[in-house]
Structure formats: structure tokens, C-alpha cells
Design a protein around this motif. Sequence first.
Motif, PDB file in Angstrom:
ATOM      1  N   ALA A 155       0.861  -1.190   0.000  1.00  0.00           N
ATOM      2  CA  ALA A 155       0.000   0.000   0.000  1.00  0.00           C
ATOM      3  C   ALA A 155       0.890   1.229   0.000  1.00  0.00           C
ATOM      4  O   ALA A 155       1.588   1.507   0.977  1.00  0.00           O
ATOM      5  CB  ALA A 155      -0.922   0.006   1.214  1.00  0.00           C
ATOM      6  N   ILE A 156       0.883   1.960  -1.105  1.00  0.00           N
ATOM      7  CA  ILE A 156       1.720   3.148  -1.273  1.00  0.00           C
ATOM      8  C   ILE A 156       0.837   4.386  -1.206  1.00  0.00           C
ATOM      9  O   ILE A 156      -0.237   4.420  -1.810  1.00  0.00           O
ATOM     10  CB  ILE A 156       2.458   3.119  -2.618  1.00  0.00           C
ATOM     11  N   GLY A 157       1.281   5.407  -0.484  1.00  0.00           N
ATOM     12  CA  GLY A 157       0.470   6.621  -0.420  1.00  0.00           C
ATOM     13  C   GLY A 157       1.076   7.673   0.486  1.00  0.00           C
ATOM     14  O   GLY A 157       2.280   7.655   0.790  1.00  0.00           O
ATOM     15  N   GLY A 158       0.209   8.581   0.930  1.00  0.00           N
ATOM     16  CA  GLY A 158       0.644   9.688   1.755  1.00  0.00           C
ATOM     17  C   GLY A 158       0.186   9.552   3.192  1.00  0.00           C
ATOM     18  O   GLY A 158       0.152   8.456   3.756  1.00  0.00           O
ATOM     19  N   SER A 159      -0.207  10.678   3.781  1.00  0.00           N
ATOM     20  CA  SER A 159      -0.558  10.713   5.192  1.00  0.00           C
ATOM     21  C   SER A 159      -1.745   9.828   5.529  1.00  0.00           C
ATOM     22  O   SER A 159      -1.806   9.233   6.615  1.00  0.00           O
ATOM     23  CB  SER A 159      -0.861  12.165   5.603  1.00  0.00           C
TER      24      SER A 159
END
Length: 286
Positions: free
Chosen positions: A39-43
Motif C-alpha cells: 500500500a503506497i500513499g501519503g498521510s
Amino acid sequence: MTRFEKPDSALDYDLCRYGASRVKFRGPKRPLDGEYVAAIGGSQTYGRYVEVPFVDALEAQIGEPVVNLGGMQAGLTLIADDPDILRVAKKARLTVLQVLGAQNMSNRFYSVHPRRNDRFVSASASLQGAFPTIDFTEFHFTGHLLKALTDSGQSALTPVIAELKTAWVSRMEMILRAIPGETVLLWMADRRPEDPSQLGNPLDPHYVDREMLEKVSHRTAGIVEVVADDIARSEGLQGKVCLEHETQAAEAMPGPLYHSQVATALASVIRQPGNARRADISRRVS
């Protein structure tokens, strides 16, 4: 496992690293020698202030490890330039890639910090020339920069937004090309892609719209859209773990209900066989 937790944090995020990456990801650290989902992402993917982020809830629902590669204030610059993030994704049987905004990435008008992509570093000569009355040394964050450019009301803002959109599509295609396995895009926001950007919301995927998503969708299994409903948007501090000085920041972050909704939406398609999964995702976004 090396631990990096901060003593003034109300939650133990069990921070860890993967490979030689300088990014501190939320743990516990998952093994990479078997089958897993990345799972790649931000905050939002990181899951600040919630005990069970959607990544952990998804792991429990599908019964296999989900590696949390969410970075606080991350944008596409971090994902594209950190080789170990993509290296982990290359070995995953499936990757969930959160749709991040176009504002927090380096482009031909301005550059951002290589890891904290919400931090403005410098303006190009062309941007300074387009806005000669603005002192760019006053800005520390991309949100403040773009608000000032928007408030200036100058027509010079139009090519800046166009550049952000073009750069976003190019960077997304580069990231998706680097991931050989199946990739599902995750739209996690308070609005649908066809609605206007919420420039006052730091978690909004600024300037990203349906047309941009369609340009990169051919490289994915599809898009799972989880738009926060009225209840999720009104969570406030309910169910969040933070210190007193963190309350304002915590209120802006997704709460446990929204994280649970995201996990359920993702699990319902990830558990299906490939062809059925792609068909189901297509129905969800049509």
C-alpha cells in the motif's frame, strides 16, 4: 527491527525502514520473503492518529500481509524517486496506490523537499518572472504558495496548473510502469474526481480530476473510490489518539470510521480473482 518512535507521540507507530530508504514507515515491519500486498500513499495511508489504519484493517480482512508504504506529507516525488518503495511494490502480488495531489511534487515551476513533499524549496526563474510582485522566500509549504498564487488573481496561474496536471500524469505513468504486478488506484478524499479541488483541505488530491485518472487508468486494474460521507467527515477527534498540541492536526486527518470504510471497499475487490476484480472495479467507477 530498528525502532524510531518519538517520545512525545501519543501512539507508538513502531516506525521502520525497508531497504536503504530514508523514509520512516509505519510498522510493524512486514516480511517481504512471501506473498504480500503493498500500500503506497501519503498521510492517509500512513494512518496518523488512528490505532488501526486502513492498511492494518485490510490485512485482517484479506488474511495476508499488507506492507504500509505511506509517507507523511508524501507526494509523487517521493514515490518516484525512492527506489526502495518501488522495489517493495515490484515484489508484491498486488499494489494499492493512493491517488495523491499534483501540488506536492517537483515540476518545472517549483521544487519540493525530496521526502516531505508538502515543503516548498524553490521557485524557478519562469515562476518568479510570471509573478514578479511575490516574494517566494516567504513560503515554506506548497499549500501556502498555491494559495498566494491563486489569491493574486493573475492569469499567469493557468499555465502553472496546466503544468501540475501534465507533470502528475507523466509521473504517475512512470510509477505504474515500474510496478509489474497488478495495481489498484485508491481515491480517498472528501470529493469525487469530477468535483472541484478543495484547496483549503491539505489532504485533498489537489488539481487531480477524472480526465487525469482516465489517462493513467489503462496501466491499472481500476480505481476504488471511497468518498468520505457526512458521518466520516464529522468524526473530528472521535477515536483518534493524539496529544493536546496535536488536536488541530488530528481533526483534519481521517478517523477510524473512514479507515474502516476504505479497508472494506478494498478488501471486497482484492479478495476476488483477477478478472472478476477488474470487472467489479469497473462497475464501481462507471
